[in-house]
Design an enzyme around this catalytic site. Structure first.
Site, PDB file in Angstrom:
ATOM      1  N   PHE A 130       0.861  -1.185   0.000  1.00 19.99           N
ATOM      2  CA  PHE A 130       0.000   0.000   0.000  1.00 19.99           C
ATOM      3  C   PHE A 130       0.896   1.233   0.000  1.00 19.99           C
ATOM      4  CE2 PHE A 130      -2.403   3.516   1.752  1.00 19.99           C
ATOM      5  CZ  PHE A 130      -3.587   3.412   1.052  1.00 19.99           C
ATOM      6  N   ASP A 215       9.410   2.871   1.292  1.00 20.93           N
ATOM      7  CA  ASP A 215       8.246   3.583   1.808  1.00 20.93           C
ATOM      8  C   ASP A 215       8.226   3.442   3.330  1.00 20.93           C
ATOM      9  OD1 ASP A 215       5.784   4.445   2.643  1.00 20.93           O
ATOM     10  OD2 ASP A 215       4.651   3.502   1.009  1.00 20.93           O
ATOM     11  N   LYS A 244       3.172  10.753   7.683  1.00 19.75           N
ATOM     12  CA  LYS A 244       2.438  10.428   8.917  1.00 19.75           C
ATOM     13  C   LYS A 244       2.983  11.126  10.175  1.00 19.75           C
ATOM     14  CE  LYS A 244       0.331   6.041   7.505  1.00 19.75           C
ATOM     15  NZ  LYS A 244      -1.112   6.276   7.330  1.00 19.75           N
TER      16      LYS A 244
END
Ligand code: PLP
Length: 389
Positions: A130, A215, A244
């Site tokens: 993802f 990532d 984040k």
């Protein structure tokens, strides 16, 4: 006021919402509008490494609010300069940074930088991976439910099974600009990469002139017990995507750019809000707090404790407990949604990862007493009614 009804009426409709109106937070605790308390192991989907409303972040943001909120990167700024320097020291050889505002934007940027640098277009991503929902990042994301309604996506993307070196070696070519990888697939079910796989992929990419994009949007900033998850291994990525938790809860994203990445020239990419002083002030203080309070170490120790305690739960429902630091998955033998609901009823918020995994992403500042309460609630939910339906 009935906030739930108002939101339900006017929200976009893209989110499946929980029927709680959360109005306050502190550390690992959230409160709803009835003043009910919840232990937060959902952690803003991985944003709240420092916990909610960390006093240092409040102070840094308040100070910056009174000095300068916004300034595009076309002008220099004191706080941004200090942040750039600080991030540049996080990973040897990665001393240029691009700032944006979210995880998906950081992936978009990394894909563009890889194409620019190599003059190639191919990107190899992983099944179950993802990476976000804008069209470039979505092209790297695996889940068909997210992808199909928006096809055709960006051309040039392939997906190979995670941890299967042969599959990747069979598909890589001199058209491959980059391989993009999560060190732990979070949304994909909390699956950890095999260390040998990572090294083999790195060696192959180096031989092939292909860049490695890591990532770290969910795994970075101390979550796994190291500042970045790739630092558990002998890896030297070319591009590292962050977002984040990087600014203590204020929206921000970024890309760390390694020495092999070339052809970056003025005007080819940018973002109006990217590198704004408000987010930079929060991001600068976030790194200071992580270092001062040794949050990586805390994540490692608390993660080990939590995983061990969860493994002691004797429930027929549990297939496996796995994780690294404070990213933890409890894989069940059936769908997790009713159990997540029961946990929420008992005052614990957690996330699904796919259909059968409960994902825990607590703030790294969560206390041991709170961890014991987390285990108590999970034990209660998974053992009270543990027949397999
Ligand atoms: N990459 C990973 C590994 C993620 O977990 C996420 C979000 O969950 C993203 C990228 C996208 O980040 P954002 O939601 O900030 O766009």
């Amino acid at each position: 006021m009935d906030f739930l009804t108002i939101e339900s009426t006017h929200t976009s409709g893209f989110y499946s919402k929980h029927p709680l109106v959360i109005t306050r937070g502190s550390g690992a605790i959230l409160w709803d509008d009835q003043n009910r308390e919840y232990l937060d192991c959902m952690g803003g989907h991985g944003v709240t490494n420092l916990g909610h409303c960390h006093p240092d972040i409040i102070q840094a943001v308040t100070e910056q609010l009174n000095r300068l909120i916004t300034l595009p990167e076309t002008y220099y700024n004191d706080v941004r300069a200090m942040l750039l320097e600080k991030i540049a020291h996080l990973v040897p050889g990665m001393d240029r940074i691009f700032f944006c505002n979210s995880g998906t934007e950081s992936i978009e940027a990394a894909i563009k930088f890889a194409r620019l640098s190599t003059g190639r277009s191919g990107i190899i991503a992983s099944m179950r991976g993802f990476h976000g929902r804008t069209l470039g990042a979505l092209s790297a994301t695996w889940n068909k439910t997210y992808r199909q309604p928006f096809e055709p996506l960006v051309p040039g993307f392939d997906h190979v099974p995670y941890n299967n070196f042969e599959a990747l070696a069979n598909i890589i070519s001199d058209h491959t600009a980059a391989v993009i990888l999560e060190i732990i697939q979070g949304e994909g079910g909390v699956h950890l990469a095999d260390p040998e796989y990572l090294i083999e992929v790195q060696n192959l990419c180096q031989k092939n002139g292909t860049l490695i994009i890591i990532d770290e949007v969910q795994t970075g900033y101390g979550r796994t017990g190291k500042f970045f998850a790739f630092q558990h291994y002998e890896l030297q990525p070319d591009l590292v995507c962050i977002a984040k938790s990087m600014a203590g809860g204020i929206p921000m994203g970024g890309v760390l750019i390694g020495r092999n990445v070339t052809n970056i020239s003025t005007g080819l990419h940018g973002s109006t809000f990217g590198g704004n002083p408000l987010a930079c002030a929060a991001a600068l203080r976030t790194i200071d707090v992580i270092r001062r309070d040794r949050l990586e170490k805390q994540a490692e120790e608390k993660g080990t404790y939590l995983i061990n305690e969860l493994r002691r739960i004797d429930s027929l429902l549990i297939r496996e407990v796995r994780g690294l630091g404070l990213i933890i998955g409890i894989e069940l033998k059936q769908k997790v949604s009713p159990y997540l609901q029961e946990m929420s009823n008992l005052g614990l918020l957690a996330l699904p990862a796919g259909m059968t995994v409960i994902r825990l992403l607590p703030p790294l500042v969560i206390t041991y007493e709170q961890l014991d309460e987390v285990v108590k609630i999970i034990r209660q939910v998974l053992t009270t009614n543990d027949e397999i339906k």
